[in-house]
Design a protein around this motif. Structure first.
Motif, mmCIF file in Angstrom:
data_model
loop_
_atom_site.group_PDB
_atom_site.id
_atom_site.type_symbol
_atom_site.label_atom_id
_atom_site.label_comp_id
_atom_site.label_asym_id
_atom_site.label_seq_id
_atom_site.Cartn_x
_atom_site.Cartn_y
_atom_site.Cartn_z
ATOM 1 N N VAL A 484 8.096 0.267 -12.986
ATOM 2 C CA VAL A 484 8.287 0.406 -11.538
ATOM 3 C C VAL A 484 8.748 -0.950 -11.018
ATOM 4 O O VAL A 484 8.019 -1.937 -11.059
ATOM 5 N N ASN A 485 9.985 -1.005 -10.528
ATOM 6 C CA ASN A 485 10.606 -2.273 -10.146
ATOM 7 C C ASN A 485 10.264 -2.735 -8.740
ATOM 8 O O ASN A 485 10.170 -3.935 -8.476
ATOM 9 N N CYS A 486 10.092 -1.786 -7.841
ATOM 10 C CA CYS A 486 9.985 -2.151 -6.425
ATOM 11 C C CYS A 486 9.205 -1.086 -5.671
ATOM 12 O O CYS A 486 9.238 0.101 -6.035
ATOM 13 N N VAL A 487 8.507 -1.495 -4.635
ATOM 14 C CA VAL A 487 7.782 -0.556 -3.764
ATOM 15 C C VAL A 487 8.075 -0.915 -2.311
ATOM 16 O O VAL A 487 8.416 -2.057 -1.990
ATOM 17 N N SER A 488 7.940 0.057 -1.433
ATOM 18 C CA SER A 488 8.109 -0.181 0.001
ATOM 19 C C SER A 488 7.175 0.734 0.773
ATOM 20 O O SER A 488 7.098 1.938 0.485
ATOM 21 N N TRP A 489 6.460 0.162 1.741
ATOM 22 C CA TRP A 489 5.513 0.910 2.564
ATOM 23 C C TRP A 489 6.186 1.218 3.888
ATOM 24 O O TRP A 489 6.762 0.334 4.523
ATOM 25 N N ASN A 490 6.115 2.473 4.309
ATOM 26 C CA ASN A 490 6.741 2.854 5.572
ATOM 27 C C ASN A 490 6.023 2.160 6.734
ATOM 28 O O ASN A 490 4.815 2.361 6.919
ATOM 29 N N PRO A 491 6.719 1.353 7.540
ATOM 30 C CA PRO A 491 6.054 0.587 8.602
ATOM 31 C C PRO A 491 5.577 1.432 9.777
ATOM 32 O O PRO A 491 4.764 0.964 10.570
ATOM 33 N N ARG A 492 6.093 2.656 9.904
ATOM 34 C CA ARG A 492 5.692 3.519 11.016
ATOM 35 C C ARG A 492 4.841 4.704 10.557
ATOM 36 O O ARG A 492 4.212 5.366 11.368
ATOM 37 N N ARG A 493 4.819 4.953 9.282
ATOM 38 C CA ARG A 493 3.998 6.039 8.732
ATOM 39 C C ARG A 493 3.156 5.438 7.610
ATOM 40 O O ARG A 493 3.545 5.458 6.447
ATOM 41 N N PRO A 494 1.983 4.887 7.957
ATOM 42 C CA PRO A 494 1.192 4.141 6.978
ATOM 43 C C PRO A 494 0.678 4.974 5.819
ATOM 44 O O PRO A 494 0.179 4.421 4.846
ATOM 45 N N GLU A 495 0.853 6.294 5.901
ATOM 46 C CA GLU A 495 0.437 7.142 4.787
ATOM 47 C C GLU A 495 1.564 7.361 3.789
ATOM 48 O O GLU A 495 1.384 8.091 2.805
ATOM 49 N N MET A 496 2.718 6.719 3.976
ATOM 50 C CA MET A 496 3.889 6.954 3.130
ATOM 51 C C MET A 496 4.312 5.686 2.393
ATOM 52 O O MET A 496 4.481 4.628 2.985
ATOM 53 N N LEU A 497 4.506 5.826 1.085
ATOM 54 C CA LEU A 497 4.902 4.719 0.225
ATOM 55 C C LEU A 497 6.019 5.209 -0.689
ATOM 56 O O LEU A 497 6.026 6.371 -1.106
ATOM 57 N N ALA A 498 6.974 4.323 -0.985
ATOM 58 C CA ALA A 498 8.065 4.673 -1.903
ATOM 59 C C ALA A 498 8.068 3.699 -3.069
ATOM 60 O O ALA A 498 7.745 2.519 -2.920
ATOM 61 N N SER A 499 8.446 4.188 -4.255
ATOM 62 C CA SER A 499 8.527 3.332 -5.437
ATOM 63 C C SER A 499 9.802 3.650 -6.210
ATOM 64 O O SER A 499 10.237 4.799 -6.280
ATOM 65 N N ALA A 500 10.403 2.604 -6.792
ATOM 66 C CA ALA A 500 11.653 2.736 -7.538
ATOM 67 C C ALA A 500 11.411 2.336 -8.988
ATOM 68 O O ALA A 500 10.754 1.329 -9.256
ATOM 69 N N SER A 501 12.007 3.105 -9.903
ATOM 70 C CA SER A 501 11.665 2.910 -11.313
ATOM 71 C C SER A 501 12.892 2.932 -12.224
ATOM 72 O O SER A 501 13.957 3.473 -11.871
ATOM 73 N N ASP A 502 12.696 2.365 -13.412
ATOM 74 C CA ASP A 502 13.717 2.439 -14.455
ATOM 75 C C ASP A 502 13.888 3.849 -15.006
ATOM 76 O O ASP A 502 14.798 4.096 -15.812
ATOM 77 N N ASP A 503 13.035 4.788 -14.606
ATOM 78 C CA ASP A 503 13.201 6.179 -15.045
ATOM 79 C C ASP A 503 14.213 6.936 -14.193
ATOM 80 O O ASP A 503 14.292 8.171 -14.250
ATOM 81 N N ASN A 504 14.993 6.192 -13.383
ATOM 82 C CA ASN A 504 16.091 6.718 -12.542
ATOM 83 C C ASN A 504 15.608 7.444 -11.295
ATOM 84 O O ASN A 504 16.422 8.058 -10.595
ATOM 85 N N THR A 505 14.317 7.372 -11.005
ATOM 86 C CA THR A 505 13.790 8.140 -9.869
ATOM 87 C C THR A 505 13.151 7.237 -8.823
ATOM 88 O O THR A 505 12.781 6.084 -9.095
ATOM 89 N N ILE A 506 13.027 7.815 -7.638
ATOM 90 C CA ILE A 506 12.229 7.237 -6.557
ATOM 91 C C ILE A 506 11.103 8.226 -6.275
ATOM 92 O O ILE A 506 11.361 9.426 -6.120
ATOM 93 N N ARG A 507 9.901 7.732 -6.220
ATOM 94 C CA ARG A 507 8.773 8.609 -5.879
ATOM 95 C C ARG A 507 8.294 8.289 -4.461
ATOM 96 O O ARG A 507 8.158 7.114 -4.088
ATOM 97 N N ILE A 508 8.071 9.338 -3.701
ATOM 98 C CA ILE A 508 7.477 9.216 -2.375
ATOM 99 C C ILE A 508 6.012 9.605 -2.514
ATOM 100 O O ILE A 508 5.683 10.690 -2.995
ATOM 101 N N TRP A 509 5.152 8.688 -2.094
ATOM 102 C CA TRP A 509 3.707 8.900 -2.219
ATOM 103 C C TRP A 509 3.106 9.173 -0.849
ATOM 104 O O TRP A 509 3.507 8.578 0.151
ATOM 105 N N GLY A 510 2.132 10.083 -0.821
ATOM 106 C CA GLY A 510 1.438 10.412 0.414
ATOM 107 C C GLY A 510 -0.003 10.765 0.126
ATOM 108 O O GLY A 510 -0.471 10.673 -1.022
#
Length: 515
Positions: A484-510
């Motif tokens: 997992v190379n990078c993560v970002s937390w949604n600044p307006r929706r604190p229950e939402m997180l995104a992650s970027a990976s070498d597996d070619n995908t982005i996962r949205i976490w909630g």
């Protein structure tokens, strides 16, 4: 008379008469004077101590000798505190003597009583100059109402100088309650609610509103996803990949993420993106390539920045969305500040400017923070040009700044994340560990209410989340198949997180949907 030793509370730790006294003070401060007076009468406990009552009467009646005698007779008062209180009283007495034209008494107070206090000659000299200057200018005549207000101000000043139990700190009960609330918030590791905290029950946040579960997998990229970042308004997500594209995604009202634009123009992998503060533009950095500026609404490229072979390693915006800075991994290039049309505004380069690995501008626009030569963090005040450097023992791979501009975090290849204060007052950083990082660039971010959480990618294909107060992770999120190379937390929706990976995908976490 109330027994002063009576203790109350579940653990018997609270002196009853002290509790009643600060309740009375609270009632007065809230405007419930009749209720406060009634409680004083019923409990036989006064809000004001006998010493303060005497001082109040003496000051309002201008009985200065009695007032000075009362201060001298208070037992256990530190000499410094007593001198400060006497100085305030003598200052008022001196002013009223001058106002009445009693110059001889005023001089006596200055020469004998004030000078005898151990408060520093400079303070006495300054007071003498100020008061005598006023008299010389004809400003010493004060009407009765003004004198009365000055005496009341003196009483207020004395309350700030004299210690408990002679006086009570201002709004003592409210302060104690707020401290208790803050202690509960500080002990709540999942605290992410901006709702007003009720006094009716103990505060506790659970995981129900915390990003702990994959709610969506984005698979549009055809190769490793290196970077991901939510827009400042939380309505968009930008990602970049080694497939040479960047994608602008749109966050729907139901938290579903959909494609808005695929940005096709770079010839090399896209390693970095940066949203303008007003979210109308997006910068994309090609790996060892140029910098491009995109219009978010239309998805068109507005400008390509290429200044004498300038190879961009990182970029950031200033708060006005009109200026941007770019760092280069080429030591000869340094850092450039451009406007949106590519006009150079300023440049930092030369012998003292090593290669720039990462940079950021604090959201308030005051500081430019750069990662130099693997192990140095330079914090430059853009207005004053003052700077300080923080040195790390291990190589730094990335940098992130908190939303309040007060803190920064850096990922190190020693498998630690360090948090420093931007002001440069800390001698040591706060440290966070548990994740895996040795070979690759891993990026972390602040998130949640008041940036109280830190999230990071990891080489073990997981996402790690810490509460800033604890060095150990509170959540470890599994799902990705590779780094997992990078993560970002949604600044307006604190229950939402995104992650970027070498597996070619982005996962949205909630939050977890299972009950």
């Amino acid at each position: 008379m109330e027994n002063l030793e009576t203790m109350v509370g579940p653990k018997g730790l609270i002196k009853k008469h002290e509790l009643v006294r600060i309740i009375i003070q609270c009632l007065y401060s809230l405007g419930y004077s009749k209720s406060a007076a009634c409680l004083e009468s019923e409990s036989c406990i006064a809000c004001k101590s006998p010493e303060l009552e005497s001082l109040e009467s003496q000051i309002l009646k201008a009985n200065w000798d009695d007032c000075i005698r009362s201060l001298d007779e208070i037992n256990g008062l530190p000499n410094e505190t007593r001198a400060s209180a006497l100085f305030l009283v003598l200052k008022q007495c001196l002013l009223e003597c001058l106002d009445c034209g009693n110059i001889s008494l005023a001089l006596d107070i200055l020469q004998k009583q004030l000078s005898a206090l151990k408060i520093g000659k400079e303070k006495v000299h300054r007071l003498s100059y100020e008061l005598l200057s006023l008299k010389g200018l004809g400003l010493g005549f004060i009407d009765y109402d003004a004198v009365h207000e000055l005496r009341k101000r003196l009483l207020s000043d004395l309350e700030n100088v004299l210690p408990p139990p002679i006086t009570l700190p201002k709004r003592r009960l409210e302060d104690l309650v707020e401290m208790a609330v803050c202690a509960q918030v500080d002990g709540c590791i999942y605290h992410s609610s901006s709702d007003t905290i009720s006094l009716y029950r103990d505060h506790h946040c659970d995981r129900d509103h915390f990003p702990t579960e994959t709610i969506q997998i984005l698979t549009k990229h055809q190769n490793e996803v290196w970077f991901v970042q939510f827009s400042n308004n939380g309505e968009y997500l930008a990602s970049s990949s080694s497939d040479c594209t960047a994608i602008i995604w749109e966050v729907q009202d139901d938290n579903k993420v959909t494609i808005k634009h695929v940005l096709l123009s770079h010839k090399n992998p896209v390693s970095f993106v940066a949203w303008s503060p007003d979210d109308t533009m997006l910068l994309t950095c090609g790996n060892m390539e140029v910098l491009k500026l995109w219009d978010v609404e239309t998805g068109t490229c507005k400008h390509t920045f290429s200044n004498d072979g300038f190879i961009v390693s990182s970029c950031a915006w200033f708060p006005d969305s009109k200026r941007l800075v770019c760092g280069s991994s080429d030591p000869k290039k340094g850092i450039y500040m451009w406007d949106c049309e590519g006009n150079e505004i300023k440049a930092w380069k030369g012998m003292r400017m090593p290669k720039v690995l990462d940079l950021a501008v604090t959201p308030d626009g005051e500081n430019l923070i750069s990662i130099f030569s693997d192990k140095e963090i330079r914090i430059l005040n853009v207005t004053t040009s003052a700077e300080h450097v923080i040195s790390e023992e291990h190589s730094i791979t990335s940098l992130s700044v908190s939303g309040d501009s007060n803190f920064l975090i850096v990922n190190l290849n020693s498998q630690e994340i360090h948090m420093w204060d931007v002001a440069g007052k800390w001698l040591k950083p706060l440290k966070y560990n548990g994740h895996r990082q040795q070979k690759y660039v891993i990026r972390s971010c602040f998130g949640g209410l008041n940036s109280m959480f830190i999230a990071s990618g990891s080489e073990d294909s997981k996402v790690y989340i810490w509460n800033r107060r604890s060095s150990n992770p509170i959540e470890i999120l599994s799902g990705h198949l590779m780094t997992v190379n990078c993560v970002s937390w949604n600044p307006r929706r604190p229950e939402m997180l995104a992650s970027a990976s070498d597996d070619n995908t982005i996962r949205i976490w909630g939050p977890s949907r299972s009950k």
